[in-house]
Design a protein around this motif. Structure first.
Motif, short mmCIF file in Angstrom:
data_model
loop_
_atom_site.label_atom_id
_atom_site.label_comp_id
_atom_site.label_asym_id
_atom_site.label_seq_id
_atom_site.Cartn_x
_atom_site.Cartn_y
_atom_site.Cartn_z
N UNK A 1 26.82 33.32 38.43
CA UNK A 1 27.32 34.58 38.03
C UNK A 1 28.52 34.99 39.17
N UNK A 2 28.33 34.97 40.31
CA UNK A 2 29.33 35.67 41.34
C UNK A 2 30.57 34.64 41.26
N UNK A 3 30.24 33.30 41.16
CA UNK A 3 31.59 32.29 41.27
C UNK A 3 32.26 32.69 39.74
N UNK A 4 31.62 32.90 38.61
CA UNK A 4 32.36 33.20 37.34
C UNK A 4 33.09 34.40 37.64
N UNK A 5 32.65 35.52 38.29
CA UNK A 5 33.35 36.63 38.20
C UNK A 5 34.57 36.31 39.33
N UNK A 6 34.14 35.69 40.25
CA UNK A 6 35.45 35.41 41.22
C UNK A 6 36.37 34.73 40.54
N UNK A 7 36.13 33.72 39.72
CA UNK A 7 37.10 32.91 38.97
C UNK A 7 37.77 33.72 38.05
N UNK A 8 37.25 34.50 37.19
CA UNK A 8 37.87 35.57 36.28
C UNK A 8 39.10 36.27 36.92
N UNK A 9 38.42 36.87 38.25
CA UNK A 9 39.38 37.93 38.84
C UNK A 9 40.48 37.15 39.38
N UNK A 10 40.57 35.86 39.95
CA UNK A 10 41.60 35.34 40.22
C UNK A 10 42.62 34.73 38.93
N UNK A 11 41.89 34.33 37.83
CA UNK A 11 42.71 34.14 36.76
C UNK A 11 43.59 35.37 36.28
N UNK A 12 42.84 36.55 36.21
CA UNK A 12 43.58 37.93 35.97
C UNK A 12 44.62 38.12 36.84
#
Length: 160
Positions: A1-12
């Motif tokens: 979950x944490x890595x998914x959130x971090x990935x989402x933030x990087x992409x945005x």
């Protein structure tokens, strides 16, 4: 979950603010922005190798072009021989254009890979294992260019 959130933030963040991937890559490789040390491939030796074709278009500055590692105080080489190491980077993920894969190649005529057995793997047919250490002999230390673990199997790279 944490890595998914971090990935989402990087992409945005990338979509909103963009990225200066060329400058970031130059910094990661220890270069001043925009200055790549390039040498032509020697057709007889094939070293350094030809530039890699970038996967994403348009390519960014220096992408796929080999940086010849020369005159580095931590990387040894034979006098009069071509550089033993080259590095480059490429981007491969369309959705994450800000990510880069870094590649380092060594000249197999100058650098050899030696295995140092680990304390658990690899195990011989008789059950023997190694110390997991590189012997600190003068010859070894003078020629050692790196040590790494590959799949939990320690390896030693030496200039020979």
């Amino acid at each position: 979950m944490c890595f998914s959130l971090e990935d989402f933030v990087h992409r945005v963040s990338f979509r909103v603010f963009g990225s200066d991937s060329a400058s970031e890559a130059a910094e990661d490789l220890g270069l001043k922005a925009g200055k790549y040390l390039l040498e032509a491939t020697d057709p007889e030796m094939g070293w350094p190798p030809q530039a890699l074709r970038p996967a994403l278009s348009p390519p960014i500055a220096g992408e796929g072009k080999w940086l010849v590692i020369k005159n580095d105080p931590y990387v040894r080489s034979y006098p009069g021989s071509p550089a033993a190491f080259v590095q480059t980077f490429i981007r491969t993920d369309e959705e994450r254009r800000f990510t880069r894969v870094y590649i380092t190649m060594w000249d197999p005529r100058q650098v050899q890979l030696h295995i140092a057995m680990g304390t658990k793997e690899p195990e011989s047919a008789t059950g023997e294992t190694g110390t997991g250490r590189i012997l600190a002999m003068t010859f070894t230390m003078r020629h050692l260019v790196g040590a790494l673990t590959v799949g939990f199997r320690p390896c030693m790279v030496s200039l020979e």
